[in-house]
Design a protein around this motif. Sequence first.
Motif, mmCIF file in Angstrom:
data_model
loop_
_atom_site.group_PDB
_atom_site.id
_atom_site.type_symbol
_atom_site.label_atom_id
_atom_site.label_comp_id
_atom_site.label_asym_id
_atom_site.label_seq_id
_atom_site.Cartn_x
_atom_site.Cartn_y
_atom_site.Cartn_z
ATOM 1 N N MET A 203 9.087 11.812 -0.741
ATOM 2 C CA MET A 203 10.204 11.481 0.163
ATOM 3 C C MET A 203 11.359 10.825 -0.582
ATOM 4 O O MET A 203 12.507 11.006 -0.202
ATOM 5 N N ARG A 204 11.072 10.061 -1.606
ATOM 6 C CA ARG A 204 12.130 9.402 -2.364
ATOM 7 C C ARG A 204 13.028 10.402 -3.079
ATOM 8 O O ARG A 204 14.169 10.121 -3.384
ATOM 9 N N GLY A 205 12.506 11.587 -3.345
ATOM 10 C CA GLY A 205 13.268 12.603 -4.031
ATOM 11 C C GLY A 205 14.280 13.317 -3.144
ATOM 12 O O GLY A 205 15.084 14.082 -3.597
ATOM 13 N N ARG A 206 14.237 13.043 -1.859
ATOM 14 C CA ARG A 206 15.130 13.751 -0.917
ATOM 15 C C ARG A 206 16.483 13.149 -0.857
ATOM 16 O O ARG A 206 16.823 12.095 -1.094
ATOM 17 N N TRP B 92 -7.200 6.594 -9.987
ATOM 18 C CA TRP B 92 -5.746 6.802 -9.890
ATOM 19 C C TRP B 92 -5.443 7.950 -8.939
ATOM 20 O O TRP B 92 -4.539 7.891 -8.115
ATOM 21 N N TRP B 93 -6.226 9.039 -9.048
ATOM 22 C CA TRP B 93 -6.063 10.201 -8.175
ATOM 23 C C TRP B 93 -6.267 9.815 -6.711
ATOM 24 O O TRP B 93 -5.502 10.236 -5.838
ATOM 25 N N LEU B 94 -7.288 9.010 -6.433
ATOM 26 C CA LEU B 94 -7.534 8.578 -5.054
ATOM 27 C C LEU B 94 -6.418 7.671 -4.536
ATOM 28 O O LEU B 94 -6.015 7.781 -3.372
ATOM 29 N N ILE B 95 -5.918 6.791 -5.354
ATOM 30 C CA ILE B 95 -4.808 5.925 -4.952
ATOM 31 C C ILE B 95 -3.578 6.758 -4.642
ATOM 32 O O ILE B 95 -2.835 6.481 -3.694
ATOM 33 N N ASP B 96 -3.366 7.819 -5.410
ATOM 34 C CA ASP B 96 -2.224 8.700 -5.180
ATOM 35 C C ASP B 96 -2.294 9.419 -3.843
ATOM 36 O O ASP B 96 -1.276 9.920 -3.357
ATOM 37 N N LEU B 97 -3.466 9.471 -3.227
ATOM 38 C CA LEU B 97 -3.572 10.026 -1.878
ATOM 39 C C LEU B 97 -2.607 9.320 -0.934
ATOM 40 O O LEU B 97 -1.974 9.945 -0.088
ATOM 41 N N PHE B 98 -2.460 8.023 -1.102
ATOM 42 C CA PHE B 98 -1.598 7.220 -0.240
ATOM 43 C C PHE B 98 -0.158 7.125 -0.751
ATOM 44 O O PHE B 98 0.743 6.820 0.003
ATOM 45 N N LEU B 99 0.055 7.393 -2.033
ATOM 46 C CA LEU B 99 1.374 7.230 -2.628
ATOM 47 C C LEU B 99 2.193 8.517 -2.705
ATOM 48 O O LEU B 99 3.420 8.458 -2.826
ATOM 49 N N THR B 100 1.547 9.650 -2.640
ATOM 50 C CA THR B 100 2.218 10.928 -2.876
ATOM 51 C C THR B 100 3.332 11.198 -1.868
ATOM 52 O O THR B 100 4.418 11.658 -2.242
ATOM 53 N N ALA B 101 3.092 10.936 -0.607
ATOM 54 C CA ALA B 101 4.119 11.186 0.409
ATOM 55 C C ALA B 101 5.380 10.372 0.123
ATOM 56 O O ALA B 101 6.493 10.887 0.190
ATOM 57 N N GLY B 102 5.212 9.108 -0.218
ATOM 58 C CA GLY B 102 6.351 8.258 -0.542
ATOM 59 C C GLY B 102 7.099 8.727 -1.775
ATOM 60 O O GLY B 102 8.324 8.701 -1.815
#
Length: 76
Positions: free
Chosen positions: A73-76, A60-70
């Motif tokens: 950004m959604r919080g902006r 899950w942590w490794l998958i979040d490498l690709f999901l964290t930026a998105g």
Amino acid sequence: MGRSVALAYVLWFFLGSLGIHRMYCGRISSGVTMLALTVIGGITFPIFIGHILIFIVGVWWLIDLFLTAGMAMRGR
């Protein structure tokens, strides 16, 4: 005020297995789930179930490498 993508990745790198980066990005329930899996996995590590839980959190942590930026950004 938006969330910092850089800070989200710093949290992901250092506290990612605890789900802190997800909580920072507004994903409270999945962050708490990640935290619970890590704590329960650490407690039950001497028996085999702990290994499975820690493995799941690691993937899950490794998958979040690709999901964290998105997520940040959604919080902006």
